[in-house]
Design a protein around this motif. Structure first.
Motif, PDB file in Angstrom:
ATOM      1  N   TRP A  12      19.641  32.445   7.804  1.00  0.00           N
ATOM      2  CA  TRP A  12      20.897  32.099   8.471  1.00  0.00           C
ATOM      3  C   TRP A  12      21.978  31.766   7.436  1.00  0.00           C
ATOM      4  O   TRP A  12      23.129  32.201   7.554  1.00  0.00           O
ATOM      5  CB  TRP A  12      20.671  30.913   9.403  1.00  0.00           C
ATOM      6  CG  TRP A  12      21.867  30.554  10.227  1.00  0.00           C
ATOM      7  CD1 TRP A  12      22.247  31.098  11.429  1.00  0.00           C
ATOM      8  CD2 TRP A  12      22.858  29.573   9.911  1.00  0.00           C
ATOM      9  NE1 TRP A  12      23.402  30.521  11.876  1.00  0.00           N
ATOM     10  CE2 TRP A  12      23.810  29.575  10.973  1.00  0.00           C
ATOM     11  CE3 TRP A  12      23.031  28.685   8.850  1.00  0.00           C
ATOM     12  CZ2 TRP A  12      24.915  28.726  10.985  1.00  0.00           C
ATOM     13  CZ3 TRP A  12      24.134  27.834   8.862  1.00  0.00           C
ATOM     14  CH2 TRP A  12      25.060  27.862   9.919  1.00  0.00           C
ATOM     15  N   LYS A  60      25.522  33.893   6.823  1.00  0.00           N
ATOM     16  CA  LYS A  60      26.824  33.235   6.881  1.00  0.00           C
ATOM     17  C   LYS A  60      27.617  33.448   5.594  1.00  0.00           C
ATOM     18  O   LYS A  60      28.832  33.686   5.627  1.00  0.00           O
ATOM     19  CB  LYS A  60      26.654  31.731   7.161  1.00  0.00           C
ATOM     20  CG  LYS A  60      26.185  31.415   8.568  1.00  0.00           C
ATOM     21  CD  LYS A  60      27.213  31.862   9.600  1.00  0.00           C
ATOM     22  CE  LYS A  60      26.798  31.520  11.007  1.00  0.00           C
ATOM     23  NZ  LYS A  60      27.756  32.011  12.023  1.00  0.00           N
ATOM     24  N   TYR A 107      28.339  37.470   8.119  1.00  0.00           N
ATOM     25  CA  TYR A 107      27.721  37.964   9.345  1.00  0.00           C
ATOM     26  C   TYR A 107      27.453  36.803  10.288  1.00  0.00           C
ATOM     27  O   TYR A 107      27.153  35.690   9.854  1.00  0.00           O
ATOM     28  CB  TYR A 107      26.406  38.697   9.031  1.00  0.00           C
ATOM     29  CG  TYR A 107      26.584  39.936   8.190  1.00  0.00           C
ATOM     30  CD1 TYR A 107      26.803  41.170   8.778  1.00  0.00           C
ATOM     31  CD2 TYR A 107      26.539  39.862   6.798  1.00  0.00           C
ATOM     32  CE1 TYR A 107      26.967  42.316   8.005  1.00  0.00           C
ATOM     33  CE2 TYR A 107      26.712  40.994   6.009  1.00  0.00           C
ATOM     34  CZ  TYR A 107      26.922  42.212   6.622  1.00  0.00           C
ATOM     35  OH  TYR A 107      27.090  43.335   5.848  1.00  0.00           O
ATOM     36  N   GLU A 108      27.509  37.085  11.582  1.00  0.00           N
ATOM     37  CA  GLU A 108      27.280  36.037  12.583  1.00  0.00           C
ATOM     38  C   GLU A 108      25.838  35.558  12.556  1.00  0.00           C
ATOM     39  O   GLU A 108      25.558  34.365  12.675  1.00  0.00           O
ATOM     40  CB  GLU A 108      27.640  36.575  13.976  1.00  0.00           C
ATOM     41  CG  GLU A 108      27.613  35.521  15.070  1.00  0.00           C
ATOM     42  CD  GLU A 108      28.658  34.436  14.884  1.00  0.00           C
ATOM     43  OE1 GLU A 108      28.426  33.306  15.353  1.00  0.00           O
ATOM     44  OE2 GLU A 108      29.708  34.720  14.260  1.00  0.00           O
ATOM     45  N   THR A 109      24.913  36.503  12.414  1.00  0.00           N
ATOM     46  CA  THR A 109      23.486  36.179  12.390  1.00  0.00           C
ATOM     47  C   THR A 109      22.779  37.062  11.371  1.00  0.00           C
ATOM     48  O   THR A 109      23.327  38.067  10.897  1.00  0.00           O
ATOM     49  CB  THR A 109      22.826  36.417  13.770  1.00  0.00           C
ATOM     50  OG1 THR A 109      22.848  37.841  14.047  1.00  0.00           O
ATOM     51  CG2 THR A 109      23.560  35.664  14.871  1.00  0.00           C
ATOM     52  N   ASP A 141      22.495  40.582  12.688  1.00  0.00           N
ATOM     53  CA  ASP A 141      23.664  41.437  12.457  1.00  0.00           C
ATOM     54  C   ASP A 141      23.629  42.032  11.051  1.00  0.00           C
ATOM     55  O   ASP A 141      24.001  43.193  10.844  1.00  0.00           O
ATOM     56  CB  ASP A 141      24.949  40.629  12.639  1.00  0.00           C
ATOM     57  CG  ASP A 141      25.215  40.291  14.098  1.00  0.00           C
ATOM     58  OD1 ASP A 141      25.354  41.220  14.907  1.00  0.00           O
ATOM     59  OD2 ASP A 141      25.257  39.103  14.428  1.00  0.00           O
ATOM     60  N   TYR A 142      23.180  41.233  10.092  1.00  0.00           N
ATOM     61  CA  TYR A 142      23.070  41.705   8.705  1.00  0.00           C
ATOM     62  C   TYR A 142      22.031  42.829   8.596  1.00  0.00           C
ATOM     63  O   TYR A 142      22.282  43.863   7.969  1.00  0.00           O
ATOM     64  CB  TYR A 142      22.686  40.535   7.806  1.00  0.00           C
ATOM     65  CG  TYR A 142      22.275  40.923   6.409  1.00  0.00           C
ATOM     66  CD1 TYR A 142      23.209  41.390   5.495  1.00  0.00           C
ATOM     67  CD2 TYR A 142      20.948  40.814   5.991  1.00  0.00           C
ATOM     68  CE1 TYR A 142      22.833  41.752   4.205  1.00  0.00           C
ATOM     69  CE2 TYR A 142      20.566  41.162   4.712  1.00  0.00           C
ATOM     70  CZ  TYR A 142      21.504  41.638   3.826  1.00  0.00           C
ATOM     71  OH  TYR A 142      21.131  41.989   2.560  1.00  0.00           O
ATOM     72  N   GLU A 193      22.943  46.307  10.576  1.00  0.00           N
ATOM     73  CA  GLU A 193      24.155  47.014  10.167  1.00  0.00           C
ATOM     74  C   GLU A 193      23.842  48.394   9.607  1.00  0.00           C
ATOM     75  O   GLU A 193      24.591  49.350   9.808  1.00  0.00           O
ATOM     76  CB  GLU A 193      24.921  46.194   9.128  1.00  0.00           C
ATOM     77  CG  GLU A 193      26.190  46.875   8.635  1.00  0.00           C
ATOM     78  CD  GLU A 193      26.872  46.115   7.510  1.00  0.00           C
ATOM     79  OE1 GLU A 193      28.104  46.185   7.411  1.00  0.00           O
ATOM     80  OE2 GLU A 193      26.152  45.452   6.722  1.00  0.00           O
ATOM     81  N   THR A 201      24.520  46.944  15.687  1.00  0.00           N
ATOM     82  CA  THR A 201      24.906  45.559  15.977  1.00  0.00           C
ATOM     83  C   THR A 201      23.849  44.865  16.823  1.00  0.00           C
ATOM     84  O   THR A 201      23.109  45.504  17.575  1.00  0.00           O
ATOM     85  CB  THR A 201      26.247  45.490  16.734  1.00  0.00           C
ATOM     86  OG1 THR A 201      26.080  46.023  18.053  1.00  0.00           O
ATOM     87  CG2 THR A 201      27.340  46.261  16.007  1.00  0.00           C
ATOM     88  N   SER A 202      23.802  43.523  16.727  1.00  0.00           N
ATOM     89  CA  SER A 202      22.827  42.771  17.520  1.00  0.00           C
ATOM     90  C   SER A 202      23.101  42.850  19.021  1.00  0.00           C
ATOM     91  O   SER A 202      22.144  42.878  19.810  1.00  0.00           O
ATOM     92  CB  SER A 202      22.774  41.311  17.052  1.00  0.00           C
ATOM     93  OG  SER A 202      24.022  40.683  17.162  1.00  0.00           O
TER      94      SER A 202
END
Length: 344
Positions: free
Chosen positions: A259, A263, A267-269, A272-273, A276, A282-283
């Motif tokens: 996490w 950040k 990335y939000e989460t 998401d990373y 990509e 996307t999540s």
């Protein structure tokens, strides 16, 4: 009749390393890898091209992996604890070097110089070459090479912590040696050739002998599939699921570190990373896919559960409690398949 050329394109991998050779070879390829990256980073701007940077790095990565991966593979398969330990140490060094390599700003700048020359010079690339260039540049961004020096140092430190945590997690799996013991009566239904492979301990005082069952797949899974005693399956299942309690805090630590890294990179989460660079991208797309899958599979799953529960009730009669547990699945799934196959 034409003759067939049976000459292999390359020598087969060698699996004759000693612990000392693993350590020496690991240090050697890391040392040579650093020298190679130094050479790429030192290229003058006018010498940065697709061949001298992108292709050279790709070929070096392929050669590096061919040599390094067997060295870290022994930890998963070797019966020699010294060889496994040396292999585990090698993987730690290789992971650290991989993180270090991915975070080299000077190499990333060489990539960007090469891209600039390609674009400004009107160089035509094949679709595969274009894809390689885009991917390498994206990898640099995802590694945090667009961050400030301070942020990049913090990211590097966090990545190394994550690598060490994951390595310890994996080592615990590889070195796990737990067992659970049952009597011959408790193992009723398990094939005799499987039971004969369990370590037998002779009991005293008139108590029945016990058989030690490891949590390795060939030992424990036949109990899930064949043991007719529900309590035996339950105890085996619970022990199996709790065989690595020491990994629970490591998992939490890894999640927290992931996490933090996500950040830092914007990335939000972590999801998401990761996605990509996948087809799904996307999540939210992942969640939509899974939600759609659940809707389609739930009806089928409930129908299958009802069929297996019916088998359980037929077998246990008044002893059935109307519930279907995780330790029931493999046993009644096997009975269901045998029933269907017999009917057909």
């Amino acid at each position: 009749m034409a003759t067939v050329n049976l000459t292999p394109p390359q020598e087969p991998l060698s699996w004759k390393h000693t612990p000392e050779e693993i350590r020496d070879k690991t240090n050697e390829i890391i040392r040579d890898g650093r020298k190679f990256l130094d050479t790429i980073a030192a290229l003058p701007e006018d010498k940065c091209s697709f061949d001298s940077v992108f292709r050279a790095l790709a070929l070096h990565d392929a050669e590096f992996d061919t040599i390094s991966e067997p060295l870290s593979f022994y930890q998963n398969v070797s019966p020699d604890s010294k060889l496994r330990d040396a292999s585990n140490d090698a993987e730690k060094l290789l992971r650290d070097f991989g993180i270090e390599s991915s975070m080299r700003l000077d190499v990333f700048q060489a990539l960007k110089r090469a891209e600039k020359n390609i674009r400004s010079g009107g160089v035509t690339l094949t679709p595969e070459e274009e894809r390689l260039m885009e991917k390498m540049l994206l990898d640099g961004k995802r590694a945090g090479l667009d961050l400030s020096d301070t942020e990049r140092e913090k990211l590097l430190e966090t990545k190394k912590k994550l690598s060490e945590t994951c390595l310890e997690f994996s080592k615990n799996f590889n070195e796990e040696k737990g067992t659970i013991s049952f009597t011959k009566e408790e193992l009723k239904g398990v094939p005799e050739d499987v039971i004969s492979g369990y370590a037998k301990s002779t009991s005293v005082g008139g108590q029945p002998d016990k058989y030690a069952v490891t949590f390795k797949t060939p030992d424990i899974f036949p109990i899930f599939k064949f043991a007719s005693n529900p309590l035996t399956r339950q105890l085996a299942s619970e022990a199996y699921e709790n065989r690595l309690t020491q990994n629970v805090p490591l998992l939490k630590k890894a999640i927290d570190l992931r996490w933090e890294i996500a950040k830092m990179l914007g990335y939000e989460t972590w999801a998401d990373y990761i996605v990509e660079v996948k087809m799904i991208k996307t999540s939210p797309n992942v969640m939509q896919f899974l939600d759609n899958l659940v809707k389609k599979m739930k009806v089928i799953g409930e129908k299958d559960r009802a069929a297996l529960l019916k088998l359980k009730e037929e077998e246990l009669g008044d002893k059935a409690d109307g519930k279907f547990y995780i330790w029931d699945y493999r046993y009644y799934d096997r009975l269901f398949i045998e029933k269907v196959m017999s009917a057909s």
